[in-house]
Design an enzyme around this catalytic site. Structure first.
Site, PDB file in Angstrom:
ATOM      1  N   ARG A 121      43.467 -60.755  59.810  1.00  0.00           N
ATOM      2  CA  ARG A 121      42.699 -59.634  60.367  1.00  0.00           C
ATOM      3  C   ARG A 121      43.436 -59.117  61.599  1.00  0.00           C
ATOM      4  O   ARG A 121      43.834 -59.877  62.465  1.00  0.00           O
ATOM      5  CB  ARG A 121      41.301 -60.124  60.756  1.00  0.00           C
ATOM      6  CG  ARG A 121      40.566 -59.289  61.810  1.00  0.00           C
ATOM      7  CD  ARG A 121      39.773 -58.169  61.176  1.00  0.00           C
ATOM      8  NE  ARG A 121      39.245 -57.277  62.202  1.00  0.00           N
ATOM      9  CZ  ARG A 121      37.984 -57.257  62.618  1.00  0.00           C
ATOM     10  NH1 ARG A 121      37.104 -58.093  62.122  1.00  0.00           N
ATOM     11  NH2 ARG A 121      37.590 -56.389  63.519  1.00  0.00           N
ATOM     12  N   ARG A 125      40.018 -53.570  57.602  1.00  0.00           N
ATOM     13  CA  ARG A 125      40.301 -54.975  57.874  1.00  0.00           C
ATOM     14  C   ARG A 125      40.201 -55.802  56.598  1.00  0.00           C
ATOM     15  O   ARG A 125      39.418 -55.482  55.711  1.00  0.00           O
ATOM     16  CB  ARG A 125      39.398 -55.544  58.971  1.00  0.00           C
ATOM     17  CG  ARG A 125      37.916 -55.653  58.717  1.00  0.00           C
ATOM     18  CD  ARG A 125      37.139 -54.381  58.926  1.00  0.00           C
ATOM     19  NE  ARG A 125      37.391 -53.702  60.190  1.00  0.00           N
ATOM     20  CZ  ARG A 125      36.582 -53.751  61.225  1.00  0.00           C
ATOM     21  NH1 ARG A 125      35.492 -54.477  61.175  1.00  0.00           N
ATOM     22  NH2 ARG A 125      36.838 -53.048  62.300  1.00  0.00           N
ATOM     23  N   ASP A 180      35.865 -59.179  57.821  1.00  0.00           N
ATOM     24  CA  ASP A 180      35.028 -59.064  59.008  1.00  0.00           C
ATOM     25  C   ASP A 180      33.959 -60.136  58.873  1.00  0.00           C
ATOM     26  O   ASP A 180      33.262 -60.181  57.854  1.00  0.00           O
ATOM     27  CB  ASP A 180      34.391 -57.666  59.013  1.00  0.00           C
ATOM     28  CG  ASP A 180      34.002 -57.197  60.392  1.00  0.00           C
ATOM     29  OD1 ASP A 180      34.293 -57.916  61.361  1.00  0.00           O
ATOM     30  OD2 ASP A 180      33.406 -56.119  60.496  1.00  0.00           O
ATOM     31  N   ASP A 192      30.728 -61.508  60.826  1.00  0.00           N
ATOM     32  CA  ASP A 192      29.800 -61.234  61.933  1.00  0.00           C
ATOM     33  C   ASP A 192      28.574 -62.126  61.838  1.00  0.00           C
ATOM     34  O   ASP A 192      27.972 -62.262  60.765  1.00  0.00           O
ATOM     35  CB  ASP A 192      29.322 -59.773  61.892  1.00  0.00           C
ATOM     36  CG  ASP A 192      30.364 -58.803  62.415  1.00  0.00           C
ATOM     37  OD1 ASP A 192      31.167 -59.200  63.277  1.00  0.00           O
ATOM     38  OD2 ASP A 192      30.375 -57.648  61.952  1.00  0.00           O
TER      39      ASP A 192
END
Length: 199
Positions: A115, A124, A127, A129
């Site tokens: 990334r 990307r 990701d 999160d």
């Protein structure tokens, strides 16, 4: 072969910490639930999402309990057609790791998949999160909980609702209500694609 060379997510951990984590892991005493959002719009997106799920499962003190269906969404905050579409998914985990350690693990997984953080809302490979961690509400600038924009993102709410229709976003209310309010425009279910729960 030295494992640290073959697995870029592995970092040396003191033996005492490993013992503590393994002890907690074997019983998962007092684990917390957390919800993690995954997204990819570069390379083999489905394979990358599965790789991130497997890497989470390989984390001591963490167990992946549910994996959502895959959704395809247009990139957020950029001109239409300027980037490939995203594959998004949500995983529900049980973990004895504190939020800061979970954040570090997510960032290590992102780095392992190369990334690159060059631009906000840039494309990307992956990701990772943290959407929510138990009922924690925190304004910490390093890790705001729950995720400050989760309540307005259908690509988080839709897959989360699939795996847990009764889910609540701390401080915001039922995920079902939030999803109704946001609408599912631009978020396409992909039943032809499947992510598997780690063995």
């Amino acid at each position: 072969m030295n494992r640290t060379q073959s697995d870029p997510t592995v970092q040396p951990v003191p033996a005492s910490v490993v013992e503590q984590v393994d002890a907690a892991d074997s019983t998962l005493s007092n684990p917390k639930w957390a919800v993690i959002s995954l997204g990819s719009n570069l390379g083999n997106r489905l394979e990358t999402l599965q790789g991130a799920i497997d890497a989470l499962e390989d984390t001591p003190g963490l167990r992946v309990k549910a994996v959502s269906p895959v959704y395809e969404t247009e990139p957020w905050g950029v001109d239409p057609g300027s980037q490939p579409s995203y594959f998004n998914a949500v995983v529900v985990i049980r973990t004895t790791l504190p939020p800061a350690s979970l954040l570090e693990r997510g960032q290590a997984i992102e780095e392992a998949f190369d990334r690159v953080r060059e631009e906000r809302w840039g494309p990307r490979t992956i990701d990772v999160d943290i959407v929510a961690y138990a009922d924690v509400v925190s304004e910490d600038p390093l890790l705001t909980l729950p995720h400050p924009r989760a309540h307005e993102r259908a690509f988080v709410l839709a897959p989360w609702h699939d795996v847990d229709p009764e889910a609540q976003l701390p401080g915001r209310g039922p995920v079902a209500d939030l999803l109704t309010g946001v609408g599912a425009h631009g978020v396409l279910a992909r039943p032809d694609l499947e992510l598997r729960l780690p063995e």
